[in-house]
Design a protein around this motif. Structure first.
Motif, PDB file in Angstrom:
ATOM      1  N   ASP A 148       0.833  -1.198   0.000  1.00 32.28           N
ATOM      2  CA  ASP A 148       0.000   0.000   0.000  1.00 32.28           C
ATOM      3  C   ASP A 148       0.873   1.256   0.000  1.00 32.28           C
ATOM      4  OD1 ASP A 148       0.490   0.948   2.836  1.00 32.28           O
ATOM      5  OD2 ASP A 148      -0.346  -1.038   3.248  1.00 32.28           O
ATOM      6  N   VAL A 149       0.255   2.388  -0.291  1.00 28.79           N
ATOM      7  CA  VAL A 149       1.005   3.633  -0.480  1.00 28.79           C
ATOM      8  C   VAL A 149       1.719   4.058   0.799  1.00 28.79           C
ATOM      9  CG1 VAL A 149       0.790   6.077  -1.026  1.00 28.79           C
ATOM     10  CG2 VAL A 149      -0.516   4.408  -2.324  1.00 28.79           C
ATOM     11  N   VAL A 150       1.073   3.915   1.942  1.00 35.51           N
ATOM     12  CA  VAL A 150       1.705   4.314   3.207  1.00 35.51           C
ATOM     13  C   VAL A 150       2.966   3.494   3.462  1.00 35.51           C
ATOM     14  CG1 VAL A 150       1.413   4.445   5.707  1.00 35.51           C
ATOM     15  CG2 VAL A 150      -0.469   5.103   4.198  1.00 35.51           C
ATOM     16  N   THR A 151       2.884   2.187   3.233  1.00 31.15           N
ATOM     17  CA  THR A 151       4.060   1.330   3.419  1.00 31.15           C
ATOM     18  C   THR A 151       5.135   1.660   2.399  1.00 31.15           C
ATOM     19  OG1 THR A 151       2.609  -0.430   4.239  1.00 31.15           O
ATOM     20  CG2 THR A 151       4.845  -1.055   3.634  1.00 31.15           C
ATOM     21  N   GLN A 152       4.748   2.033   1.182  1.00 32.91           N
ATOM     22  CA  GLN A 152       5.725   2.427   0.177  1.00 32.91           C
ATOM     23  C   GLN A 152       6.548   3.629   0.640  1.00 32.91           C
ATOM     24  OE1 GLN A 152       4.469   2.744  -3.967  1.00 32.91           O
ATOM     25  NE2 GLN A 152       2.719   1.426  -3.538  1.00 32.91           N
ATOM     26  N   MET A 153       5.923   4.549   1.355  1.00 29.83           N
ATOM     27  CA  MET A 153       6.656   5.718   1.857  1.00 29.83           C
ATOM     28  C   MET A 153       7.710   5.283   2.872  1.00 29.83           C
ATOM     29  SD  MET A 153       3.373   8.286   2.174  1.00 29.83           S
ATOM     30  CE  MET A 153       4.309   9.675   2.805  1.00 29.83           C
ATOM     31  N   TYR A 154       7.357   4.300   3.702  1.00 30.55           N
ATOM     32  CA  TYR A 154       8.331   3.748   4.654  1.00 30.55           C
ATOM     33  C   TYR A 154       9.474   3.056   3.909  1.00 30.55           C
ATOM     34  CZ  TYR A 154      10.252   0.243   7.857  1.00 30.55           C
ATOM     35  OH  TYR A 154      11.094  -0.563   8.568  1.00 30.55           O
ATOM     36  N   VAL A 155       9.124   2.290   2.865  1.00 33.87           N
ATOM     37  CA  VAL A 155      10.150   1.616   2.067  1.00 33.87           C
ATOM     38  C   VAL A 155      11.077   2.634   1.423  1.00 33.87           C
ATOM     39  CG1 VAL A 155      10.530   0.160   0.030  1.00 33.87           C
ATOM     40  CG2 VAL A 155       8.719  -0.414   1.646  1.00 33.87           C
ATOM     41  N   TYR A 156      10.510   3.730   0.942  1.00 34.60           N
ATOM     42  CA  TYR A 156      11.328   4.788   0.327  1.00 34.60           C
ATOM     43  C   TYR A 156      12.376   5.304   1.315  1.00 34.60           C
ATOM     44  CZ  TYR A 156      12.607   9.306  -1.657  1.00 34.60           C
ATOM     45  OH  TYR A 156      13.315  10.366  -2.135  1.00 34.60           O
ATOM     46  N   ILE A 175      18.337  -1.894  -9.919  1.00 30.92           N
ATOM     47  CA  ILE A 175      17.022  -1.770  -9.300  1.00 30.92           C
ATOM     48  C   ILE A 175      15.933  -2.064 -10.325  1.00 30.92           C
ATOM     49  CG2 ILE A 175      15.398  -0.230  -8.131  1.00 30.92           C
ATOM     50  CD1 ILE A 175      17.745   1.291  -6.991  1.00 30.92           C
ATOM     51  N   PHE A 176      15.078  -3.055 -10.012  1.00 33.69           N
ATOM     52  CA  PHE A 176      13.902  -3.389 -10.807  1.00 33.69           C
ATOM     53  C   PHE A 176      12.656  -2.988 -10.034  1.00 33.69           C
ATOM     54  CE2 PHE A 176      17.015  -6.262 -12.597  1.00 33.69           C
ATOM     55  CZ  PHE A 176      16.615  -6.497 -13.909  1.00 33.69           C
ATOM     56  N   VAL A 177      11.560  -2.782 -10.762  1.00 37.81           N
ATOM     57  CA  VAL A 177      10.258  -2.600 -10.128  1.00 37.81           C
ATOM     58  C   VAL A 177       9.262  -3.491 -10.854  1.00 37.81           C
ATOM     59  CG1 VAL A 177       9.552  -0.648 -11.570  1.00 37.81           C
ATOM     60  CG2 VAL A 177       8.533  -0.943  -9.316  1.00 37.81           C
ATOM     61  N   HIS A 178       8.370  -4.123 -10.071  1.00 39.50           N
ATOM     62  CA  HIS A 178       7.290  -4.912 -10.666  1.00 39.50           C
ATOM     63  C   HIS A 178       5.990  -4.450 -10.040  1.00 39.50           C
ATOM     64  CE1 HIS A 178       5.199  -8.257 -12.535  1.00 39.50           C
ATOM     65  NE2 HIS A 178       4.545  -8.395 -11.391  1.00 39.50           N
ATOM     66  N   ARG A 218      13.063   6.865  -6.484  1.00 41.60           N
ATOM     67  CA  ARG A 218      12.002   7.876  -6.569  1.00 41.60           C
ATOM     68  C   ARG A 218      10.999   7.542  -7.670  1.00 41.60           C
ATOM     69  NH1 ARG A 218      16.362  11.467  -5.464  1.00 41.60           N
ATOM     70  NH2 ARG A 218      16.650  11.888  -7.692  1.00 41.60           N
ATOM     71  N   LYS A 219      11.458   6.908  -8.743  1.00 42.71           N
ATOM     72  CA  LYS A 219      10.546   6.506  -9.815  1.00 42.71           C
ATOM     73  C   LYS A 219       9.635   5.362  -9.369  1.00 42.71           C
ATOM     74  CE  LYS A 219      13.645   7.656 -13.680  1.00 42.71           C
ATOM     75  NZ  LYS A 219      14.439   7.079 -14.816  1.00 42.71           N
ATOM     76  N   ALA A 220      10.158   4.521  -8.480  1.00 42.55           N
ATOM     77  CA  ALA A 220       9.441   3.293  -8.123  1.00 42.55           C
ATOM     78  C   ALA A 220       8.410   3.499  -7.025  1.00 42.55           C
ATOM     79  CB  ALA A 220      10.441   2.217  -7.704  1.00 42.55           C
ATOM     80  N   VAL A 221       8.764   4.244  -5.985  1.00 42.40           N
ATOM     81  CA  VAL A 221       7.877   4.425  -4.830  1.00 42.40           C
ATOM     82  C   VAL A 221       7.987   5.864  -4.308  1.00 42.40           C
ATOM     83  CG1 VAL A 221       7.862   2.032  -4.044  1.00 42.40           C
ATOM     84  CG2 VAL A 221       9.727   3.536  -3.334  1.00 42.40           C
ATOM     85  N   PRO A 222       6.874   6.391  -3.747  1.00 47.41           N
ATOM     86  CA  PRO A 222       5.542   5.760  -3.732  1.00 47.41           C
ATOM     87  C   PRO A 222       4.803   5.992  -5.036  1.00 47.41           C
ATOM     88  CG  PRO A 222       5.479   7.826  -2.545  1.00 47.41           C
ATOM     89  CD  PRO A 222       6.903   7.646  -2.998  1.00 47.41           C
TER      90      PRO A 222
END
Length: 519
Positions: free
Chosen positions: A121-129, A147-150, A173-177
């Motif tokens: 989810d978007v909130v968790t993506q911010m933490y991952v960032y 770095i890959f994104v799926h 920055r391109k991948a998340v969020p």
């Protein structure tokens, strides 16, 4: 276009010509009986009680068991992270020019991050960032990373292997969020999409030599337990594990949900898939950055062992591998099994064998000894309007909302099978492009065959014996990712490059051709 159609496009573009020629390449008559043997290659990382790599262990200290049966070690080699790191890919060698020449200086192990945003989810993506930002900031300058994104219909390579922290930060920055369209997917569908993503990445990484450590960031298990009935198709899963073994990929599943996710069946599966491929899993922990740093710091130090299982039967079953080590206490990580389905069998008679190619007109050619190595090439990608093209270059018409680009290839003549013709030599080169947009959807492809003639004596005086040719293609405007390939249509060698390409909208002049203001 669906993901399966995307795979079909890639297969047709990059492999059909090469495989069809290889299938007829032996040029042998009659029948030849080959005794096939299964060679199991096992990368073993050894750490002490403090988690530090252990060096200078002897071959005799290791013991391997296949389904509890002791095996003879066929080969033994130690790899250390102190070996030469991969060459930095901080920027193209020339403006708009890209290359896969980093393969000339491979590191002991390639480190790859995969961000599977399908289930995050978007909130968790911010933490991952934030965690990935801290990780990149602390990454030693000699360590390269891809770095890959799926999160769409296809996996995208956002950043090829580089030591440049600015480029790595830009890729994150391109991948998340990122906010995606709401989709309701069952766990089985998500697992199948993860299998598709792993297949795509395994195919791409398969061209790289040596071990690959894949740090897979997701909200749960990426694949499934290979020894039990999984939530995805069993046959497809076996193929995935065969590909991971063949490409020497160790999975490091990382549950981005942290402590609050706790322990579950998913975490058990994460452990299983990590052990099955020689990696380690992280879950119920908020230390994503620390785990990633520790992995890269220690897993370029490992031992490679191989053996041929006794009583090879090709029974399609999962075989358990166990490695023990004298002394200690040590912690060992290694691939704990394989499917004995013959997919990764080897033919001892092929070792150092002279390979001949028989063409349709009966002419024979000896394939280069490095036929199985990737072709190292350069691709200069620019708008066609800014390039001066040689005469007789094939051009393509521009379509609405698309732009015409030109690729100028620079390839080494020595990497292709050369045919003798009056006054010189000739090579046959396949070249193609598959384009994906920022959502991972295929948006176009082109595949062509080029027959190039040259004089060997003159070519030998040119820098490094390079030959050049141009190819044009039409691509939608916006952010795209290009999968570019060249291959020898006679010998089957292949080289690939992936690059991002931002196709800007053309700025129209304020007046049309009649001098009237545009609406």
């Amino acid at each position: 276009m669906s993901i399966r159609l995307a795979h079909a496009a890639l297969a047709v573009l990059l492999l059909a010509t090469a495989l069809s020629t290889l299938a007829q390449s032996p040029g042998q008559s009659g029948f030849t009986l080959h005794a096939r043997a299964r060679v199991v290659l096992t990368d073993v990382t050894v750490t002490d009680k403090n988690g530090n790599p252990v060096h200078n262990l002897s071959r005799s200290a290791f013991h391997i068991f296949d389904d509890k049966k002791p095996q003879d070690i066929g080969s033994f080699e130690e790899h250390t992270g102190a070996q030469a790191a991969v060459m930095p890919i901080a920027a193209p060698a020339a403006p708009h020019t890209f290359s896969n020449d980093y393969l000339l200086h491979p590191p002991p192990a390639f480190n790859v991050i995969v961000l599977n945003t399908d289930s995050i989810d978007v909130v968790t993506q911010m933490y991952v960032y934030k965690q990935l930002t801290d990780f990149i900031d602390a990454l030693p300058p000699q360590n390269s990373l891809a770095i890959f994104v799926h999160g769409g219909e296809f996996s995208l390579l956002l950043q090829n292997f580089t030591t440049d922290h600015a480029l790595l930060h830009a890729a994150v920055r391109k991948a998340v969020p990122v906010v995606r369209m709401p989709e309701i997917r069952t766990p089985a569908e998500l697992a199948n999409r993860s299998c598709e993503a792993m297949h795509e990445i395994a195919v791409y990484l398969g061209q790289l030599p040596g071990r690959k450590n894949v740090l897979w960031f997701s909200a749960g298990s990426a694949l499934a337990d290979p020894t039990k009935i999984p939530t995805v198709d069993y046959g497809a899963l076996r193929i995935i594990y065969d590909e991971l073994e063949a490409s020497r990929i160790a999975l490091y599943p990382i549950d981005v949900r942290g402590v609050e996710a706790g322990l579950s069946l998913e975490t058990v599966l994460m452990d299983e898939e990590a052990k099955a491929t020689g990696g380690r899993a992280l879950y119920a922990s908020n230390g994503l950055a620390q785990f990633s740093l520790k992995t890269i710091a220690t897993d370029a130090d490992f031992y490679t062992l191989s053996y041929s299982p006794r009583d090879f039967k090709q029974d399609n079953k999962w075989h358990k591998v166990k490695v023990t080590l004298d002394g200690g206490p040590y912690t060992l990580s290694y691939r704990t099994g394989y499917f004995d389905d013959g997919a990764n069998a080897s033919d001892p008679s092929d070792v150092k064998k002279v390979r001949m190619l028989l063409t349709s007109n009966g002419e024979k050619f000896q394939l280069p000894g490095n036929y199985d190595q990737p072709i190292i090439f350069q691709a200069e990608v620019q708008p066609a309007s800014s390039v001066s093209l040689p005469e007789n270059t094939s051009t393509v018409p521009e379509k609405k909302n698309e732009a015409i680009y030109n690729i100028r290839y620079t390839v080494p003549a020595a990497d292709f099978v050369q045919q003798n013709i009056p006054g010189g030599q000739r090579v046959q080169i396949g070249a193609g492009v598959v384009a994906f947009n920022q959502y991972g959807r295929p948006v176009g492809h082109i595949s062509q065959k080029f027959t190039l003639s040259f004089d060997c004596d003159k070519l030998s005086k040119a820098p490094n014996g390079k030959i050049y040719f141009d190819q044009q293609f039409s691509i939608p405007k916006g952010q795209n990712y290009l999968f570019i390939a060249v291959w020898d249509t006679l010998g089957g060698r292949l080289g690939t490059v992936q690059i991002p390409l931002n196709v800007a909208k053309r700025v129209e002049p304020p007046h049309d051709q009649t001098g009237q203001p545009r609406p």
